[in-house]
Motif scaffolding. Structure first.
Motif, PDB file in Angstrom:
ATOM      1  N   GLY A  49       0.791  -1.230   0.000  1.00  0.00           N
ATOM      2  CA  GLY A  49       0.000   0.000   0.000  1.00  0.00           C
ATOM      3  C   GLY A  49       0.810   1.260   0.000  1.00  0.00           C
ATOM      4  O   GLY A  49       0.488   2.225  -0.679  1.00  0.00           O
ATOM      5  N   SER A 108      -0.144  -6.017  -1.729  1.00  0.00           N
ATOM      6  CA  SER A 108      -0.428  -6.536  -0.389  1.00  0.00           C
ATOM      7  C   SER A 108      -0.984  -5.386   0.434  1.00  0.00           C
ATOM      8  O   SER A 108      -0.314  -4.822   1.306  1.00  0.00           O
ATOM      9  CB  SER A 108       0.841  -7.089   0.269  1.00  0.00           C
ATOM     10  OG  SER A 108       0.536  -7.535   1.589  1.00  0.00           O
ATOM     11  N   SER A 109      -2.201  -4.991   0.111  1.00  0.00           N
ATOM     12  CA  SER A 109      -2.900  -3.899   0.801  1.00  0.00           C
ATOM     13  C   SER A 109      -4.335  -3.887   0.311  1.00  0.00           C
ATOM     14  O   SER A 109      -4.623  -4.366  -0.797  1.00  0.00           O
ATOM     15  CB  SER A 109      -2.258  -2.550   0.478  1.00  0.00           C
ATOM     16  OG  SER A 109      -2.387  -2.251  -0.901  1.00  0.00           O
ATOM     17  N   VAL A 110      -5.199  -3.311   1.120  1.00  0.00           N
ATOM     18  CA  VAL A 110      -6.567  -3.112   0.626  1.00  0.00           C
ATOM     19  C   VAL A 110      -6.627  -1.784  -0.126  1.00  0.00           C
ATOM     20  O   VAL A 110      -7.333  -1.650  -1.117  1.00  0.00           O
ATOM     21  CB  VAL A 110      -7.588  -3.152   1.785  1.00  0.00           C
ATOM     22  CG1 VAL A 110      -7.424  -1.967   2.723  1.00  0.00           C
ATOM     23  CG2 VAL A 110      -9.010  -3.215   1.239  1.00  0.00           C
ATOM     24  N   GLY A 111      -5.814  -0.842   0.298  1.00  0.00           N
ATOM     25  CA  GLY A 111      -5.786   0.468  -0.362  1.00  0.00           C
ATOM     26  C   GLY A 111      -5.028   0.401  -1.676  1.00  0.00           C
ATOM     27  O   GLY A 111      -3.980  -0.240  -1.771  1.00  0.00           O
ATOM     28  N   LEU A 142      -7.741  -8.277   6.374  1.00  0.00           N
ATOM     29  CA  LEU A 142      -7.194  -7.306   7.334  1.00  0.00           C
ATOM     30  C   LEU A 142      -8.280  -6.527   8.089  1.00  0.00           C
ATOM     31  O   LEU A 142      -7.982  -5.714   8.970  1.00  0.00           O
ATOM     32  CB  LEU A 142      -6.243  -6.334   6.656  1.00  0.00           C
ATOM     33  CG  LEU A 142      -6.677  -5.600   5.383  1.00  0.00           C
ATOM     34  CD1 LEU A 142      -7.885  -4.744   5.513  1.00  0.00           C
ATOM     35  CD2 LEU A 142      -5.528  -4.848   4.773  1.00  0.00           C
ATOM     36  N   ARG A 185      -6.311   6.966   5.496  1.00  0.00           N
ATOM     37  CA  ARG A 185      -5.139   7.533   4.845  1.00  0.00           C
ATOM     38  C   ARG A 185      -4.959   8.959   5.350  1.00  0.00           C
ATOM     39  O   ARG A 185      -5.934   9.679   5.553  1.00  0.00           O
ATOM     40  CB  ARG A 185      -5.310   7.546   3.314  1.00  0.00           C
ATOM     41  CG  ARG A 185      -5.160   6.183   2.654  1.00  0.00           C
ATOM     42  CD  ARG A 185      -3.743   5.667   2.715  1.00  0.00           C
ATOM     43  NE  ARG A 185      -3.544   4.437   1.945  1.00  0.00           N
ATOM     44  CZ  ARG A 185      -3.668   3.209   2.454  1.00  0.00           C
ATOM     45  NH1 ARG A 185      -4.036   3.048   3.720  1.00  0.00           N
ATOM     46  NH2 ARG A 185      -3.440   2.149   1.704  1.00  0.00           N
ATOM     47  N   HIS A 195       1.260   3.496  11.113  1.00  0.00           N
ATOM     48  CA  HIS A 195       0.567   2.856   9.986  1.00  0.00           C
ATOM     49  C   HIS A 195       0.675   1.345  10.154  1.00  0.00           C
ATOM     50  O   HIS A 195       1.230   0.633   9.309  1.00  0.00           O
ATOM     51  CB  HIS A 195       1.144   3.303   8.647  1.00  0.00           C
ATOM     52  CG  HIS A 195       0.190   3.029   7.516  1.00  0.00           C
ATOM     53  ND1 HIS A 195       0.168   3.761   6.347  1.00  0.00           N
ATOM     54  CD2 HIS A 195      -0.774   2.094   7.370  1.00  0.00           C
ATOM     55  CE1 HIS A 195      -0.761   3.282   5.536  1.00  0.00           C
ATOM     56  NE2 HIS A 195      -1.348   2.265   6.129  1.00  0.00           N
ATOM     57  N   SER A 238      -2.819  -3.067  10.066  1.00  0.00           N
ATOM     58  CA  SER A 238      -2.858  -4.461   9.586  1.00  0.00           C
ATOM     59  C   SER A 238      -1.585  -5.207   9.989  1.00  0.00           C
ATOM     60  O   SER A 238      -1.328  -6.316   9.522  1.00  0.00           O
ATOM     61  CB  SER A 238      -2.983  -4.466   8.064  1.00  0.00           C
ATOM     62  OG  SER A 238      -1.790  -3.954   7.480  1.00  0.00           O
ATOM     63  N   ARG A 279      -0.694 -10.054   7.925  1.00  0.00           N
ATOM     64  CA  ARG A 279       0.236  -9.790   6.821  1.00  0.00           C
ATOM     65  C   ARG A 279       0.577 -11.075   6.063  1.00  0.00           C
ATOM     66  O   ARG A 279       0.750 -11.058   4.837  1.00  0.00           O
ATOM     67  CB  ARG A 279       1.501  -9.129   7.359  1.00  0.00           C
ATOM     68  CG  ARG A 279       1.292  -7.710   7.830  1.00  0.00           C
ATOM     69  CD  ARG A 279       1.001  -6.752   6.701  1.00  0.00           C
ATOM     70  NE  ARG A 279       0.628  -5.435   7.164  1.00  0.00           N
ATOM     71  CZ  ARG A 279       1.495  -4.459   7.455  1.00  0.00           C
ATOM     72  NH1 ARG A 279       2.787  -4.681   7.348  1.00  0.00           N
ATOM     73  NH2 ARG A 279       1.078  -3.279   7.860  1.00  0.00           N
ATOM     74  N   MET A 328      -2.446 -11.556   3.831  1.00  0.00           N
ATOM     75  CA  MET A 328      -2.412 -10.598   2.720  1.00  0.00           C
ATOM     76  C   MET A 328      -1.409 -11.053   1.668  1.00  0.00           C
ATOM     77  O   MET A 328      -1.692 -11.082   0.470  1.00  0.00           O
ATOM     78  CB  MET A 328      -2.059  -9.208   3.246  1.00  0.00           C
ATOM     79  CG  MET A 328      -3.112  -8.587   4.162  1.00  0.00           C
ATOM     80  SD  MET A 328      -2.517  -7.176   5.118  1.00  0.00           S
ATOM     81  CE  MET A 328      -2.343  -5.969   3.827  1.00  0.00           C
TER      82      MET A 328
END
Ligand code: 8YV
Length: 313
Positions: free
Chosen positions: A53, A74-77, A100, A232, A279, A282, A288, A291
């Motif tokens: 992300g 490897s992030s939702v964002g 996550l 964010r 940050h 997650s 992780r 993810m």
């Protein structure tokens, strides 16, 4: 049959890196001493890219990869991925939703507890000896009965709401449209802020939400209110938030994300009425790993000609 060439812009968990190294010819842009020269050398062969992300992939990098077929983050964002550039070339993008959600919602509740019950200041009060010298710590306000306004009621926002109810808190929300939920709907961030004791940001990042929480919204949360951000840093006017925290127009803030990472604004880190997290919402081994496994499994599906597990868009 040669293994497909894969570009790593930001590494993922060790076990999943080993799986990638067994299935692809891996090129580690994240380790390159001269990334520009490295990219120029490998670019023509790259069919897949892995990122996270915070790193994403820029439009220029996408343009430099003529054979790119898929980007797995490897992030939702996906706010650091130029989705338009990928879509224009038919490049698939995958992310890592759901796995996550619980960890991120847990951190939101943690930041609510830390700010509203002033746990950071309480720790310092004990550790500094002030408790012995100055007597009992100041009373705080209870969570029970307070109004939590959630900006963005997606999977993470709904998980946060579900955690607030057992604490006896009321939940309201603002989203692009009303949802079939038993929470009060507010038509705008301003209206949500005016209603809320605790204002939680759970929207995606990116251009559509940039500075959505403006100076006016921050002032509507108010001197007794708390702002929580697990989304964010870009969603908040950070300079306005800092100024409001400094002069008391905003009561407190619990933040897992910042305008600049990892160098959070020093004016923020010196405040007493904040709880700060790097940050890391997650950031558990279990999440992780899950993810990273989604990254591996999406890439495997792509090269097997099977449906992607978690495509974006
Ligand atoms: C970290 C996140 O950015 O999933 C997201 O969008 O913000 C976090 O999980 C990181 O990308 C995890 O690798």
């Amino acid at each position: 049959m040669p293994l497909p060439d894969l570009l790593v812009l930001s590494m993922i968990r060790p076990d999943q890196m080993r799986q990638l190294e067994a299935a692809y010819t891996v090129h580690r842009l994240d380790l390159a001493e001269d990334p520009v020269a490295f990219l120029a050398e490998v670019a023509p062969r790259i069919r897949a890219a892995v990122t996270t992300g915070g790193r994403g992939i820029t439009a220029d990098e996408v343009a430099a990869l003529p054979a790119l077929e898929i980007v797995a983050t490897s992030s939702v964002g996906t706010d650091k991925i130029d989705l338009g550039a990928c879509a224009a070339r038919g490049i698939h993008v995958t992310n890592t939703p759901d796995v996550l959600t619980d960890d991120v919602a847990d951190i939101a509740l943690g930041l609510i507890l830390m700010t509203r019950r002033r746990l950071v200041e309480g720790h310092a009060y004990v550790a500094s000896g002030a408790w012995a010298q100055e007597g009992p710590f100041a009373l705080t306000s209870a969570l029970k009965g307070k109004k939590v306004g959630i900006l963005g009621l997606g999977r993470i926002g709904q998980a946060i709401a579900a955690r607030c109810l057992p604490f006896g808190m009321r939940v309201g929300y603002c989203a692009r449209s009303e949802k079939p939920v038993d929470f009060e709907f507010m038509p705008s961030p301003q209206a949500l802020a005016e209603w809320s004791d605790i204002f939680v940001i759970a929207t995606p990042g990116g251009a559509q939400t940039e500075a959505l929480v403006s100076k006016e919204v921050i002032e509507a949360i108010g001197p007794r209110g708390t702002l929580i951000n697990i989304a964010r840093g870009s969603v908040v006017d950070e300079a306005a938030m800092i100024a409001a925290l400094q002069d008391g127009r905003l009561g407190s803030a619990g933040l897992d994300v910042f305008a600049r990472e990892p160098e959070a604004d020093k004016a923020l880190t010196s405040l007493h009425n904040v709880a700060l997290s790097p940050h890391h919402a997650s950031g558990t081994v279990e999440t992780r790993d899950a993810m990273a496994q989604l990254v591996v499994d999406n890439l495997a599906a792509h090269f097997a000609g099977a449906p992607l597990l978690t495509p974006v868009g």
